[in-house]
Design a protein around this motif. Structure first.
Motif, short mmCIF file in Angstrom:
data_model
loop_
_atom_site.label_atom_id
_atom_site.label_comp_id
_atom_site.label_asym_id
_atom_site.label_seq_id
_atom_site.Cartn_x
_atom_site.Cartn_y
_atom_site.Cartn_z
N ARG A 132 -0.26 9.60 6.57
CA ARG A 132 0.41 8.93 5.54
C ARG A 132 1.21 7.99 5.56
O ARG A 132 1.49 6.94 5.02
CB ARG A 132 0.92 10.18 4.52
N TYR A 161 0.76 -1.22 0.00
CA TYR A 161 0.14 0.19 0.03
C TYR A 161 0.82 1.36 0.13
O TYR A 161 2.01 1.20 0.44
CB TYR A 161 -0.90 -0.11 1.24
N ASN A 202 -0.40 4.87 6.29
CA ASN A 202 -0.96 4.09 5.03
C ASN A 202 0.05 3.42 4.11
O ASN A 202 -0.26 2.64 3.42
CB ASN A 202 -1.70 5.18 4.32
N ARG A 203 1.39 3.71 4.28
CA ARG A 203 2.42 3.13 3.67
C ARG A 203 2.83 2.03 4.36
O ARG A 203 3.72 1.91 5.16
CB ARG A 203 3.79 4.19 3.63
N ILE A 227 -3.25 3.13 -3.43
CA ILE A 227 -3.88 4.17 -2.36
C ILE A 227 -5.04 3.71 -1.79
O ILE A 227 -5.72 4.30 -0.99
CB ILE A 227 -3.97 5.58 -2.93
N ASP A 237 0.31 5.89 0.70
CA ASP A 237 -0.54 6.74 0.69
C ASP A 237 -0.85 7.52 -0.55
O ASP A 237 -0.53 6.93 -1.72
CB ASP A 237 0.32 8.04 1.66
N SER A 238 -1.64 8.69 -0.58
CA SER A 238 -2.40 9.37 -1.57
C SER A 238 -1.31 10.20 -2.44
O SER A 238 -1.91 10.98 -3.32
CB SER A 238 -3.57 9.84 -1.27
N PRO A 276 -7.09 2.96 2.84
CA PRO A 276 -6.13 3.73 3.90
C PRO A 276 -6.79 3.32 5.27
O PRO A 276 -7.97 3.32 5.51
CB PRO A 276 -6.42 5.12 3.62
N THR A 313 -6.01 8.82 8.11
CA THR A 313 -6.00 10.06 7.04
C THR A 313 -4.82 10.37 6.24
O THR A 313 -3.79 10.06 6.76
CB THR A 313 -6.42 11.25 7.85
N ASN A 314 -5.02 10.82 4.99
CA ASN A 314 -4.07 11.15 4.30
C ASN A 314 -3.65 12.63 4.37
O ASN A 314 -2.73 13.23 3.49
CB ASN A 314 -4.09 10.59 2.75
#
Length: 231
Positions: A205, A150, A208-209, A192, A152-153, A195, A198-199
């Motif tokens: 972030r 995964y 999320n990575r 992305i 982030d955005s 998640p 929150t990005n």
């Protein structure tokens, strides 16, 4: 390891007492009793975590829930996964280990498996942490492991999808290079999607990575569990 709510524990105890009191359970052997309770509790835990963590979609949670065998056989498998989950949690306490249904969802965030920006090459820290998992995976060879990458955005969705796939492949290739059987593994990048934070913030972030593992029973474990129940 991720905690189960007090309500869930109370429900499990209630179900366990009901099963133990049944005439059929009185006549069953210890394996069947434990597996029967494990099957019900596994299904309940799966439902609770499924509601709390989402339906799973294409990711690790979805793979674990989708691979469930069910019944008493599923309870035997769940008992074996309990032991593996505890060992993973012991060797890599910074990871998120979620025992759900008949499998394990393992989340390795940037603290465990870190990549340099826009790179798919494993860092020294990432390799050291993966090394800690290898003895556990060797001890429990009868599992399939799907690796999800995964991001982030930040950047385009198309670019992140490609990068996440390359990072998941790097993890798989490293584990295979270290001696684990390649046929146990598959990998995919989800970019992305899904998640877990929150990005909008640097901290979110970072969460999320991540890399997630779905650890499920292979055919040998399933057949062994069926034989164990029959005996």
């Amino acid at each position: 390891m991720k905690n189960i709510s007090i309500i869930a524990i109370a429900l499990l105890m209630l179900i366990g007492s009901i099963f133990t009191g049944c005439e059929s359970m009185k006549n069953a052997n210890n394996t069947q009793k434990g597996a029967g309770i494990g099957a019900v509790s596994g299904a309940l835990i799966g439902g609770i975590l499924g509601n709390n963590l989402g339906k799973g979609g294409k990711g690790a949670l979805g793979a674990v829930l989708g691979g469930a065998v069910g019944g008493v056989v599923g309870g035997v498998i769940g008992n074996k996964m309990d032991k593996q989950a505890r060992e993973i949690d012991a060797v890599l306490p910074g990871a998120e280990v979620v025992r759900v249904g008949e499998g394990i969802k393992l989340v390795l965030n940037e603290n465990a498996v870190r990549f340099d920006t826009n790179k798919s090459t494993l860092t020294a820290t990432a390799k050291a942490n993966l090394d800690k998992l290898i003895p556990v995976f060797q001890e429990y060879p009868d599992t399939n492991i799907t690796i999800y990458g995964y991001t982030d955005s930040t950047g385009s969705a198309e670019y992140n999808l490609k990068l996440s796939g390359e990072r998941a492949a790097s993890v798989r290739n490293y584990l295979v290079k270290k001696g684990l059987v390649s046929s146990r593994f598959s990998e995919t990048g989800l970019g992305i999607a899904d998640p877990i934070a929150t990005n909008d913030t640097a901290e979110g972030r970072s969460q999320n990575r991540r890399v997630e593992f779905a650890i499920t029973a292979n055919e040998k474990m399933i057949q062994d569990a069926k034989s164990e129940v029959k005996n």
